[in-house]
Enzyme design. Structure first.
Site, PDB file in Angstrom:
ATOM      1  N   GLY A  94      13.672   9.456 -36.599  1.00 53.60           N
ATOM      2  CA  GLY A  94      13.209  10.147 -35.400  1.00 53.60           C
ATOM      3  C   GLY A  94      14.045   9.781 -34.196  1.00 53.60           C
ATOM      4  O   GLY A  94      14.289  10.611 -33.317  1.00 53.60           O
ATOM      5  N   ALA A  95      14.508   8.521 -34.161  1.00 59.02           N
ATOM      6  CA  ALA A  95      15.300   8.078 -33.007  1.00 59.02           C
ATOM      7  C   ALA A  95      16.607   8.859 -32.928  1.00 59.02           C
ATOM      8  O   ALA A  95      17.101   9.170 -31.843  1.00 59.02           O
ATOM      9  CB  ALA A  95      15.565   6.587 -33.095  1.00 59.02           C
ATOM     10  N   GLY A  98       0.816  -1.216   0.000  1.00 57.87           N
ATOM     11  CA  GLY A  98       0.000   0.000   0.000  1.00 57.87           C
ATOM     12  C   GLY A  98       0.848   1.263   0.000  1.00 57.87           C
ATOM     13  O   GLY A  98       1.710   1.458  -0.856  1.00 57.87           O
ATOM     14  N   GLY A  99       0.578   2.118   0.988  1.00 55.60           N
ATOM     15  CA  GLY A  99       1.286   3.396   1.078  1.00 55.60           C
ATOM     16  C   GLY A  99       2.788   3.228   1.097  1.00 55.60           C
ATOM     17  O   GLY A  99       3.526   4.088   0.596  1.00 55.60           O
TER      18      GLY A  99
HETATM   19  C1  ACO Z   1      -2.539   3.038   2.414  1.00 61.26           C
HETATM   20  C2  ACO Z   1      -2.082   1.685   2.859  1.00 61.26           C
HETATM   21  O1  ACO Z   1      -0.974   1.577   3.265  1.00 61.26           O
HETATM   22  S1  ACO Z   1      -3.115   0.332   2.722  1.00 61.26           S
HETATM   23  C3  ACO Z   1      -2.136  -1.081   3.154  1.00 61.26           C
HETATM   24  C4  ACO Z   1      -2.338  -1.539   4.579  1.00 61.26           C
HETATM   25  N1  ACO Z   1      -1.469  -2.671   4.834  1.00 61.26           N
HETATM   26  C5  ACO Z   1      -1.767  -3.947   4.500  1.00 61.26           C
HETATM   27  O2  ACO Z   1      -2.816  -4.228   3.968  1.00 61.26           O
HETATM   28  C6  ACO Z   1      -0.754  -5.004   4.830  1.00 61.26           C
HETATM   29  C7  ACO Z   1      -1.242  -5.931   5.924  1.00 61.26           C
HETATM   30  N2  ACO Z   1      -0.166  -6.800   6.359  1.00 61.26           N
HETATM   31  C8  ACO Z   1       0.231  -7.861   5.633  1.00 61.26           C
HETATM   32  O3  ACO Z   1      -0.266  -8.171   4.557  1.00 61.26           O
HETATM   33  C9  ACO Z   1       1.326  -8.711   6.224  1.00 61.26           C
HETATM   34  O4  ACO Z   1       1.424  -8.413   7.610  1.00 61.26           O
HETATM   35  C10 ACO Z   1       2.696  -8.488   5.549  1.00 61.26           C
HETATM   36  C11 ACO Z   1       2.679  -9.109   4.148  1.00 61.26           C
HETATM   37  C12 ACO Z   1       3.025  -6.996   5.418  1.00 61.26           C
HETATM   38  C13 ACO Z   1       3.821  -9.113   6.410  1.00 61.26           C
HETATM   39  O5  ACO Z   1       3.532 -10.457   6.661  1.00 61.26           O
HETATM   40  P1  ACO Z   1       4.393 -11.296   7.706  1.00 61.26           P
HETATM   41  O6  ACO Z   1       5.847 -11.124   7.410  1.00 61.26           O
HETATM   42  O7  ACO Z   1       3.848 -12.666   7.710  1.00 61.26           O
HETATM   43  O8  ACO Z   1       4.163 -10.604   9.117  1.00 61.26           O
HETATM   44  P2  ACO Z   1       2.860 -10.613  10.015  1.00 61.26           P
HETATM   45  O9  ACO Z   1       1.627 -10.659   9.197  1.00 61.26           O
HETATM   46  O10 ACO Z   1       3.035 -11.644  11.065  1.00 61.26           O
HETATM   47  O11 ACO Z   1       2.940  -9.174  10.698  1.00 61.26           O
HETATM   48  C14 ACO Z   1       3.877  -8.868  11.721  1.00 61.26           C
HETATM   49  C15 ACO Z   1       3.194  -8.044  12.794  1.00 61.26           C
HETATM   50  O12 ACO Z   1       2.779  -6.804  12.204  1.00 61.26           O
HETATM   51  C16 ACO Z   1       1.393  -6.600  12.428  1.00 61.26           C
HETATM   52  N3  ACO Z   1       0.879  -5.915  11.239  1.00 61.26           N
HETATM   53  C17 ACO Z   1       1.011  -6.273   9.959  1.00 61.26           C
HETATM   54  N4  ACO Z   1       0.426  -5.383   9.156  1.00 61.26           N
HETATM   55  C18 ACO Z   1      -0.064  -4.418   9.960  1.00 61.26           C
HETATM   56  C19 ACO Z   1      -0.746  -3.208   9.717  1.00 61.26           C
HETATM   57  N5  ACO Z   1      -0.998  -2.779   8.470  1.00 61.26           N
HETATM   58  N6  ACO Z   1      -1.128  -2.476  10.777  1.00 61.26           N
HETATM   59  C20 ACO Z   1      -0.839  -2.847  12.029  1.00 61.26           C
HETATM   60  N7  ACO Z   1      -0.161  -3.980  12.328  1.00 61.26           N
HETATM   61  C21 ACO Z   1       0.222  -4.749  11.289  1.00 61.26           C
HETATM   62  C22 ACO Z   1       0.829  -7.992  12.553  1.00 61.26           C
HETATM   63  O13 ACO Z   1      -0.388  -7.946  13.251  1.00 61.26           O
HETATM   64  C23 ACO Z   1       1.933  -8.670  13.343  1.00 61.26           C
HETATM   65  O14 ACO Z   1       1.827  -8.251  14.673  1.00 61.26           O
HETATM   66  P3  ACO Z   1       2.247  -9.226  15.899  1.00 61.26           P
HETATM   67  O15 ACO Z   1       3.723  -9.442  15.749  1.00 61.26           O
HETATM   68  O16 ACO Z   1       1.894  -8.442  17.093  1.00 61.26           O
HETATM   69  O17 ACO Z   1       1.449 -10.463  15.694  1.00 61.26           O
END
Ligand code: ACO
Length: 529
Positions: free
Chosen positions: A419-420, A184-185
């Site tokens: 042109g290139a 995402g962001g």
């Molecule tokens: C504008 C925007 O940014 S929109 C995008 C918002 N973000 C997302 O949708 C991403 C959501 N997260 C994910 O898909 C996955 O966590 C990944 C792919 C980033 C990483 O996956 P993994 O390496 O397996 O790590 P995992 O999922 O265990 O996350 C690690 C920790 O971060 C936390 N975490 C992950 N993403 C988020 C998030 N976006 N916000 C808050 N906490 C988060 C998890 O809950 C976990 O916490 P814990 O250690 O307390 O259990």
């Protein structure tokens, strides 16, 4: 997860030494982060921690951290009891080869490096400081995007980063190093910066992850298949540099920084000392075949020309039919744009135009002279290219060159058609100096194609059309396809012996070092998109 700080037992709060010890305890807690287990989990994924990465990036002992004791003030979803120091991002400044560089590094061990309000404002502050100080900004990204628990505050935090990225564009170099899953962001900010580095297997960039892709489109794909380093280095062009491990990646960030100025008001740092060594000019005669359709490797030509044969290729594996590289000539940084005859015969197509346009724009923004090496048969014909918008994409390169006020030198190695030829920094679009080798063919098109168009009737009416075609091709070549036709008209400044190439480039760049050119006053241009 770290909980609220408690004052160490047995230390009287009124005692100054006690207070200092208390501070040291807090600092220790902030520096250690969530603890051994979380660090081990990070290492087990093949990733370093934020602080380990900063140590590799910066000169030893040069890091000054700020807002180490920052915590979020969010509530709900149990956040009240999870208030770790740093709020999941380490920010500060240090030096790379003695020059100031600002840095922020996500700590994946804290909320997966996800960005909340406090985390975002720390990044905003460091970005503002980098801009005010006129020093490069490097982000070490390992974060899961917007912190879900903080909702719209997290989204607004990203907005503030994007706005600052854009404001700083062309003012200070901005480098994004992707070191984990960035969703995402976390993927958009890097797209606004000058260069994106990735590490194979451990870093990914995507707008939405594989789960969302599956739900929306039904496509099954892994994280790496969707947005891994190889995908972005070869297919999408989102990433400029990809490496196998974090150590190499961060070493390469240092070497890129060493070629760049700190900001748009400074010149790139020059290397002084013993004269840099170029290759043997004679080798160029053997490297470039005279026959226009024989491929060769343009990077070997670049190696012969630049200081010590050293160059840093940008987007090495994307749009390989054009080479963009940073190097030094007589100690001074130059940007090189060169057609690559061993890939698609060096034609310009959509991706090559986009790649070179962004590179030219970068060099121009940061006072890096541009040397263009031409060997181009033309634009790639085809329905895909036309329908894909080659006209507007090719125009990006044209626009970038026409807008560039840095010293510009072009050298035609072999052929330059149509042109290139115009687009690849011909004299007519503002190259300061244009050189040609004696073996050049500069024309609207190749002799065969030209004869078929302009002598069509004579060839058709001839008793022996093939003999007539061959005669016309020969005539056309003798008349037009040599550098002297252009030299006589002042369209190349000189025809040079290939062996003199480095010498001519070095002395021309030395003369152009004081070049000053202004564009008409305007808010900004409206480049083709
Ligand atoms: C504008 C925007 O940014 S929109 C995008 C918002 N973000 C997302 O949708 C991403 C959501 N997260 C994910 O898909 C996955 O966590 C990944 C792919 C980033 C990483 O996956 P993994 O390496 O397996 O790590 P995992 O999922 O265990 O996350 C690690 C920790 O971060 C936390 N975490 C992950 N993403 C988020 C998030 N976006 N916000 C808050 N906490 C988060 C998890 O809950 C976990 O916490 P814990 O250690 O307390 O259990």
């Amino acid at each position: 997860m770290t909980v609220l700080h408690e004052r160490p037992a047995g230390l009287p709060a009124s005692d100054a030494r006690g207070r200092v010890a208390e501070l040291m305890g807090m600092r220790e807690q902030a520096a250690t982060g969530p603890g051994e287990k979380a660090t081990e989990a990070q290492h087990a994924k093949g990733k370093l921690t934020a602080r380990e990465r900063i140590e590799l990036l910066l000169d030893p002992e040069s890091f000054h951290e700020i807002e180490q004791l920052r915590r979020h003030r969010a509530t709900g979803f149990g956040l009240e009891t999870k208030k770790p120091y740093t709020d999941g991002v380490v920010t500060g400044w240090g030096t790379v080869e003695g020059r100031t560089v600002f840095v922020y590094a996500h700590d994946f061990r804290i909320f997966g490096g996800a960005l909340g309000e406090a985390h975002a404002t720390k990044i905003h502050k460091i970005m503002d400081m980098a801009l005010a100080a006129g020093a490069p900004l490097v982000s070490l990204n390992d974060g899961a995007g917007a912190r879900i628990q903080e909702g719209v505050s997290a989204l607004a935090g990203y907005g503030g980063i994007f706005q600052r990225n854009t404001k700083a564009s062309g003012v200070i170099p901005q480098i994004s190093v992707m070191l984990g899953p960035c969703a995402g962001g976390a993927a958009y900010s890097p797209a606004l910066t000058d260069f994106v580095f990735m590490v194979r297997d451990t870093s990914q960039m995507f707008i939405t992850g594989p789960d969302v892709v599956r739900a929306v489109t039904g496509e099954e794909i892994t994280q790496n298949g969707l947005g891994g380093a190889d995908v972005h280095a070869e297919t999408s062009g989102v990433c400029h540099f990809a490496y196998d491990d974090e150590e190499t990646c961060l070493a390469e960030v240092r070497s890129l920084l060493s070629l760049l100025p700190s900001n748009n008001r400074e010149m790139p740092p020059a290397v002084t000392g013993p004269a840099a060594v170029g290759g043997s000019g004679d080798a160029l005669l053997d490297l470039v075949p005279v026959e226009g359709n024989r491929p060769y490797d343009m990077t070997k030509v670049i190696e012969e020309i630049v200081d010590d044969g050293d160059y840093l290729e940008v987007h090495e594996r994307w749009a390989r039919n054009i080479v963009c590289a940073l190097a030094r000539l007589d100690g001074h940084t130059v940007g090189i744009v060169a057609n690559q005859p061993q890939s698609l015969a060096g034609v310009l197509d959509i991706e090559a135009s986009e790649k070179a346009a962004r590179f030219v724009q970068f060099c121009d923004a940061f006072s890096i002279p541009i040397v263009t090496l031409l060997d181009v048969p033309g634009f790639l014909p085809g329905v895909d290219q036309e329908h894909g918008g080659i006209i507007r994409h090719g125009a990006k390169l044209l626009y970038a060159y026409c807008n560039a006020t840095v010293p510009r030198i072009s050298l035609i190695l072999r052929k330059a058609y149509g042109g290139a030829y115009i687009v690849m920094d011909s004299q007519s679009i503002g190259a300061d100096l244009t050189y040609a080798w004696p073996t050049n063919e500069i024309a609207v098109m190749g002799a065969e194609g030209a004869a078929n168009v302009i002598f069509r009737r004579q060839i058709a009416a001839a008793e022996d059309p093939e003999a007539m075609r061959a005669r016309m091709v020969k005539e056309y070549k003798a008349e037009l396809m040599h550098p002297y036709y252009a030299a006589e008209r002042g369209l190349v400044d000189d025809v040079i012996d290939p062996a003199e190439t480095r010498e001519v480039l070095v002395s021309s760049l030395a003369m152009l070092r004081t070049k000053h050119a202004d564009l008409p006053s305007r808010k900004h241009g409206n480049p083709p998109q």
